[in-house]
Enzyme design. Structure first.
Site, PDB file in Angstrom:
ATOM      1  N   GLY A 234       0.819  -1.198   0.000  1.00 38.05           N
ATOM      2  CA  GLY A 234       0.000   0.000   0.000  1.00 38.05           C
ATOM      3  C   GLY A 234       0.850   1.244   0.000  1.00 38.05           C
TER       4      GLY A 234
ATOM      5  N   ASP B  95      -1.217   7.281  18.197  1.00 40.71           N
ATOM      6  CA  ASP B  95      -2.284   7.000  17.220  1.00 40.71           C
ATOM      7  C   ASP B  95      -2.814   5.580  17.403  1.00 40.71           C
ATOM      8  OD1 ASP B  95      -4.020   7.740  15.175  1.00 40.71           O
ATOM      9  OD2 ASP B  95      -2.694   6.993  13.601  1.00 40.71           O
TER      10      ASP B  95
END
Length: 328
Positions: free
Chosen positions: A21, A136
């Site tokens: 990706g 995160d």
């Protein structure tokens, strides 16, 4: 993001199997180590690599992330901040993310929720012991491997919305799981990860973020109570304590382990999740044996591929959004 002219056949000592990706920082590849182990290698975009300040900060952050040691993280195994382009290799875990698992098979029952929670606390203990704050933690950064959950992308979520490394006065993360003090730029520390843990557990228990998503989420995180009505009563109070607005009142990892540890035998993941884990392992075995550079990844591998943070908000922008919500 511009697509590279061609995918590399090797990155450092790693033989590329195929592209997984892309994200704000660059591209991520599935690759094989000289010993045949699978790794995910993240390659920095050329325009970022040309910034000397980026390279220095990248090197510091990678050094901190490599110090993390634990069975509940996907470890940083190698990096070369001085390479052209710079790259970072992490352990590759062939498992679905929590986000994918919940979307496919629904919320986790309480025993499995406790197993998840205890594993995430162990991961945070290791991350914080190395002097790293994840910043995160969210459902897509948690993988449900067969043996234990794994936290990924710790200490290397370095980008703001423009693709630059974060600087003083900037914050980054996913607003639905960010602590109030992180949203307003008041400070980032281990309690921010505890707040995010509460959000992740609420999501795992209900299938939704405790403050919702979309418009107004930053205001709700900063000023409103989370919706925990569907969280199992046995863990609801613990999740609520994690989500306290005041970081000083959030529990530490030792207290959380005592509160979340599953009683008796460690439960297995639900059957749909174990089926996906098996499929990932089979896909990975096929791709590793094929070993061809530039091969497109199977959909099952693409679904859990993770890149570095794609978007973030500066402290000024977040504070403006919170203030707009307050004035409505």
């Amino acid at each position: 993001m511009r697509t590279p002219v061609s995918d590399p056949q090797r990155i450092g000592p790693y033989a590329v199997v195929g592209r997984l990706g892309s994200g704000g920082m660059g591209w991520v590849y599935l690759a094989r180590s000289p010993a045949g182990e699978a790794v995910a290698v993240k390659v920095v975009r050329a325009e970022l690599a040309a910034d000397d300040g980026f390279r220095r900060r990248f090197a510091r952050e990678v050094a901190a992330a490599r110090a993390v040691a634990g069975e509940y993280t996907a470890a940083v195994v190698d990096a070369d901040p001085l390479a052209s382009p710079p790259w970072l290799a992490t352990e590759y875990v062939a498992a679905p993310s929590l986000a994918e698992a919940v979307a496919a098979s629904g919320p986790l029952p309480e025993p499995e929720l406790r197993r998840l929670g205890a594993g995430l606390v162990e991961a945070l203990r290791a991350i914080h012991a190395a002097g790293v704050v994840h910043r995160d933690l969210k459902p897509s950064n948690v993988l449900l491997a067969a043996d234990r959950p794994r936290v990924i992308d710790f200490g290397v979520s370095l980008l703001d919305g423009t693709g630059r490394l974060t600087r003083a006065g900037s914050v980054l993360g996913t607003p639905a799981y960010m602590a109030p003090e992180q949203l307003t730029g008041a400070g980032v520390g281990p309690p921010c990860d505890i707040f995010a843990l509460g959000g992740v557990l609420a999501y795992a228990a209900t299938g939704r973020a405790p403050f919702g998503d979309g418009s107004g989420v930053m205001y709700r995180v900063a000023h409103e109570a989370p919706d925990l009505s569907a969280v199992p009563p046995g863990v609801r109070e613990t999740v609520a304590r994690c989500l306290d607005k005041d970081p000083r009142r959030r529990p530490g990892t030792a207290a959380l382990l005592g509160a979340l540890a599953p009683p008796g035998t460690l439960p297995s993941w639900p059957a749909p999740v174990t089926d996906r884990i098996r499929e990932r392992g089979e896909d990975l075995a096929r791709r590793r044996s094929a070993g061809a550079a530039g091969v497109s990844m199977a959909p099952a591998l693409l679904l859990h591929a993770r890149t570095l943070l794609d978007a973030g908000l500066t402290g000024t922008l977040v504070r403006q959004a919170v203030d707009r919500g307050r004035s409505r």
